[in-house]
Design a protein around this motif. Structure first.
Motif, PDB file in Angstrom:
ATOM      1  N   GLY A 220     -50.892  40.185  -0.364  1.00  0.00           N
ATOM      2  CA  GLY A 220     -51.200  38.757  -0.355  1.00  0.00           C
ATOM      3  C   GLY A 220     -50.018  37.885  -0.721  1.00  0.00           C
ATOM      4  N   PRO A 221     -49.329  38.152  -1.843  1.00  0.00           N
ATOM      5  CA  PRO A 221     -48.179  37.319  -2.205  1.00  0.00           C
ATOM      6  C   PRO A 221     -47.082  37.302  -1.153  1.00  0.00           C
ATOM      7  N   VAL A 222     -46.787  38.447  -0.562  1.00  0.00           N
ATOM      8  CA  VAL A 222     -45.745  38.473   0.478  1.00  0.00           C
ATOM      9  C   VAL A 222     -46.204  37.712   1.710  1.00  0.00           C
ATOM     10  N   THR A 223     -47.449  37.907   2.107  1.00  0.00           N
ATOM     11  CA  THR A 223     -47.981  37.170   3.256  1.00  0.00           C
ATOM     12  C   THR A 223     -47.909  35.665   3.019  1.00  0.00           C
ATOM     13  N   ASP A 224     -48.329  35.212   1.847  1.00  0.00           N
ATOM     14  CA  ASP A 224     -48.265  33.779   1.531  1.00  0.00           C
ATOM     15  C   ASP A 224     -46.836  33.262   1.639  1.00  0.00           C
ATOM     16  N   ALA A 225     -45.884  34.007   1.088  1.00  0.00           N
ATOM     17  CA  ALA A 225     -44.491  33.561   1.097  1.00  0.00           C
ATOM     18  C   ALA A 225     -43.931  33.491   2.510  1.00  0.00           C
ATOM     19  N   LEU A 226     -44.247  34.490   3.334  1.00  0.00           N
ATOM     20  CA  LEU A 226     -43.758  34.489   4.713  1.00  0.00           C
ATOM     21  C   LEU A 226     -44.389  33.342   5.511  1.00  0.00           C
ATOM     22  N   MET A 227     -45.665  33.114   5.316  1.00  0.00           N
ATOM     23  CA  MET A 227     -46.324  32.020   6.031  1.00  0.00           C
ATOM     24  C   MET A 227     -45.736  30.678   5.618  1.00  0.00           C
ATOM     25  N   ASP A 228     -45.482  30.504   4.343  1.00  0.00           N
ATOM     26  CA  ASP A 228     -44.874  29.258   3.876  1.00  0.00           C
ATOM     27  C   ASP A 228     -43.498  29.060   4.506  1.00  0.00           C
ATOM     28  N   ALA A 229     -42.698  30.112   4.517  1.00  0.00           N
ATOM     29  CA  ALA A 229     -41.335  30.009   5.038  1.00  0.00           C
ATOM     30  C   ALA A 229     -41.320  29.738   6.536  1.00  0.00           C
ATOM     31  N   LEU A 230     -42.315  30.252   7.239  1.00  0.00           N
ATOM     32  CA  LEU A 230     -42.386  30.076   8.690  1.00  0.00           C
ATOM     33  C   LEU A 230     -43.161  28.817   9.088  1.00  0.00           C
ATOM     34  N   GLY A 231     -43.737  28.119   8.124  1.00  0.00           N
ATOM     35  CA  GLY A 231     -44.574  26.967   8.448  1.00  0.00           C
ATOM     36  C   GLY A 231     -45.791  27.378   9.240  1.00  0.00           C
TER      37      GLY A 231
ATOM     38  N   LEU B 142     -61.848  29.533  12.976  1.00  0.00           N
ATOM     39  CA  LEU B 142     -61.541  29.797  11.572  1.00  0.00           C
ATOM     40  C   LEU B 142     -60.517  28.798  11.034  1.00  0.00           C
ATOM     41  N   ARG B 143     -59.511  28.504  11.852  1.00  0.00           N
ATOM     42  CA  ARG B 143     -58.505  27.488  11.463  1.00  0.00           C
ATOM     43  C   ARG B 143     -59.190  26.167  11.141  1.00  0.00           C
ATOM     44  N   ALA B 144     -60.066  25.751  12.039  1.00  0.00           N
ATOM     45  CA  ALA B 144     -60.741  24.463  11.876  1.00  0.00           C
ATOM     46  C   ALA B 144     -61.613  24.438  10.623  1.00  0.00           C
ATOM     47  N   GLN B 145     -62.067  25.599  10.193  1.00  0.00           N
ATOM     48  CA  GLN B 145     -62.906  25.686   9.001  1.00  0.00           C
ATOM     49  C   GLN B 145     -62.085  25.836   7.718  1.00  0.00           C
ATOM     50  N   GLY B 146     -60.765  25.839   7.848  1.00  0.00           N
ATOM     51  CA  GLY B 146     -59.908  25.905   6.676  1.00  0.00           C
ATOM     52  C   GLY B 146     -59.473  27.292   6.255  1.00  0.00           C
ATOM     53  N   PHE B 147     -59.683  28.285   7.109  1.00  0.00           N
ATOM     54  CA  PHE B 147     -59.220  29.635   6.809  1.00  0.00           C
ATOM     55  C   PHE B 147     -57.756  29.785   7.215  1.00  0.00           C
ATOM     56  N   GLY B 148     -56.996  30.522   6.424  1.00  0.00           N
ATOM     57  CA  GLY B 148     -55.587  30.758   6.748  1.00  0.00           C
ATOM     58  C   GLY B 148     -55.292  32.166   7.176  1.00  0.00           C
ATOM     59  N   LEU B 149     -56.220  33.080   6.902  1.00  0.00           N
ATOM     60  CA  LEU B 149     -56.048  34.490   7.252  1.00  0.00           C
ATOM     61  C   LEU B 149     -57.373  35.046   7.730  1.00  0.00           C
ATOM     62  N   ALA B 150     -57.307  36.075   8.567  1.00  0.00           N
ATOM     63  CA  ALA B 150     -58.530  36.730   9.023  1.00  0.00           C
ATOM     64  C   ALA B 150     -58.286  38.223   9.160  1.00  0.00           C
ATOM     65  N   VAL B 151     -59.134  39.003   8.524  1.00  0.00           N
ATOM     66  CA  VAL B 151     -59.157  40.444   8.745  1.00  0.00           C
ATOM     67  C   VAL B 151     -59.783  40.683  10.115  1.00  0.00           C
ATOM     68  N   VAL B 152     -59.194  41.617  10.887  1.00  0.00           N
ATOM     69  CA  VAL B 152     -59.672  41.868  12.247  1.00  0.00           C
ATOM     70  C   VAL B 152     -60.186  43.297  12.356  1.00  0.00           C
ATOM     71  N   ASP B 153     -61.399  43.453  12.902  1.00  0.00           N
ATOM     72  CA  ASP B 153     -61.955  44.781  13.162  1.00  0.00           C
ATOM     73  C   ASP B 153     -61.224  45.459  14.311  1.00  0.00           C
ATOM     74  N   ALA B 154     -61.108  46.775  14.232  1.00  0.00           N
ATOM     75  CA  ALA B 154     -60.611  47.584  15.348  1.00  0.00           C
ATOM     76  C   ALA B 154     -60.998  49.027  15.078  1.00  0.00           C
ATOM     77  N   VAL B 155     -61.718  49.619  16.011  1.00  0.00           N
ATOM     78  CA  VAL B 155     -62.146  51.008  15.845  1.00  0.00           C
ATOM     79  C   VAL B 155     -61.552  51.925  16.911  1.00  0.00           C
TER      80      VAL B 155
END
Length: 436
Positions: free
Chosen positions: A106-117, A198-211
């Motif tokens: 989580g912390p690394v993801t937050d930092a990368l997203m911030d840096a990339l806008g 999800l973006r419109a609802q204020g989510f910044g991340l989404a876990v994605v299913d894949a089987v």
């Protein structure tokens, strides 16, 4: 810092060395030419490539260190013109520091997203080829939940919750949603629509299913416009096509292999325990490093192992290992401390790997993420060209050796860095057969 001659298509940041190789392997399988660097590159790339995977040893670092290392890698990749950034973590979604149980993803993801806008990204450790699947946001290892798998007993990063939305939400300041299998099954357009919702609802991340791999291939095109993708290595099979690439034997070509062969194993995962037993059952020579003997006199313990290996190397691969059952690991940790025990054995195995290479080993398998990181650093490897797959997630690689290690026996080393959880029981013997 040296930059590639042409802009990169993809730039990746991996939180450990075997994970980096795992990702690079899937990119190569899908047609990308890839170099893995050990840390942020400080010298020219060894080959003309489409992607660079920067391997860090940050999975179990303090979060602030993991963030700083990841941002340094990001800056280099941005300067290299990378069109998309990929943050790669383990297919069991684990990362942890002794005093920070929540983890670094989580912390690394937050930092990368911030840096990339970047206002939105996805998270999926799914890797069906290695039996890692995500359903309704829950991570399965084979047929059982992550929290019921061998990862619950991991000595450094035990995983006791299989709900990835909950695990990630505890680590990030962004809201975490879910793109479930019913959306993924409808294809890329449906995934894009769900991301927009999800973006419109204020989510910044989404876990994605894949089987299945089909799920990952349906997901891939929907990720083409994301500045940042966070995932295990599985979704990498779908990304090269976004850049107009397709599978090609040339992407995996390596120099011819020669020289002595050895295995160094530090992982205590169930898969690696099986591999050690299978190697021993074939009658091949194997030596266990005793942790307490190493603690008493590391240099002497390593030298005894190298003296044992020296007369046996000419007859085929040898194995030096510290792999042990969970109860044995806990007993050592109780005596030495968790972090001290891990660092002690990593250092001993790294010294053994260096000694083996000095003795003429030019085909080396290393088992375990932390062990691989320590060995690569001890060998002074700065870059590796990624070759063909041995088992899902594990390719052979080729690295140049410096004069101090080449010893007149060739300056190239073929090396396979195996995640502890990966590989069939016969992996160690299969690896050398694949390189013959």
């Amino acid at each position: 810092m040296s930059q590639p001659a042409k802009p990169l298509l993809l730039g990746a940041i991996a939180d450990d060395f075997t994970g980096a190789t795992d990702l690079a392997n899937n990119l190569v399988r899908a047609g990308m030419r890839v170099v893995q660097t050990i840390g942020v590159p400080a010298e020219p790339l060894a080959a003309d490539v489409d992607a660079v995977v920067v391997a860090l040893k940050s999975r179990t670092n303090p979060p602030a260190e993991a963030v700083a290392q990841s941002l340094a890698a990001l800056r280099w990749l941005q300067d290299a013109g990378a069109r998309q950034i990929y943050f790669k973590y383990c297919s069991t979604f684990d990362s942890r520091f002794a005093s920070e149980p929540r983890g670094n993803i989580g912390p690394v993801t937050d930092a990368l997203m911030d840096a990339l806008g970047c206002d939105f990204s996805i998270a999926t450790p799914a890797f069906p080829d290695n039996q890692r699947t995500v359903f309704k946001g829950y991570l399965f290892v084979g047929d059982v939940l992550l929290s019921e798998s061998g990862m619950k007993d991991h000595p450094l990063t035990p995983m006791t919750d299989a709900n990835l939305v909950r695990v990630l939400q505890a680590q990030t300041r962004r809201r975490v949603g879910l793109i479930d299998h019913t959306v993924v099954a409808r294809g890329a357009d449906a995934v894009r629509a769900r991301m927009a919702e999800l973006r419109a609802q204020g989510f910044g991340l989404a876990v994605v299913d894949a089987v299945s791999n089909d799920d990952l291939l349906r997901l891939g095109p929907a990720l083409a416009d994301l500045p940042l993708v966070t995932a295990g290595s599985g979704v990498a099979i779908a990304l090269p096509a976004n850049f107009g690439l397709s599978p090609s034997p040339q992407a995996a070509a390596l120099p011819a292999a020669s020289g002595l062969a050895a295995v160094v194993s530090g992982s205590c995962s169930q898969a690696t325990q099986q591999q050690v037993r299978a190697f021993i059952d074939t009658g091949r020579p194997a030596l266990a490093l005793d942790a307490l003997a190493v603690a008493s006199d590391p240099a002497s313990a390593v030298q005894r192992a190298l003296d044992w290996a020296a007369p046996r190397l000419a007859d085929g691969p040898v194995l030096i290992y510290s792999t042990a059952a969970p109860e044995q690991v806990r007993a050592v940790q109780d005596r030495l401390g968790v972090q001290a025990a891990g660092e002690l054995m990593e250092g001993a195995l790294a010294a053994a790997a260096r000694g083996l290479v000095q003795a003429g080993v030019r085909r080396l398998v290393v088992a375990g993420g932390e062990t691989s990181g320590a060995c690569v650093q001890a060998l002074g490897i700065a870059q590796m060209q990624i070759g063909a797959q041995i088992d899902p997630g594990v390719p052979w690689c080729h690295a140049r050796l410096g004069a101090a290690l080449a010893a007149g026996q060739g300056d190239g080393l073929h090396i396979a860095l195996k995640s502890g959880n990966f590989g069939a029981p016969d992996f160690f013997t299969k690896a050398f057969e694949a390189l013959a």
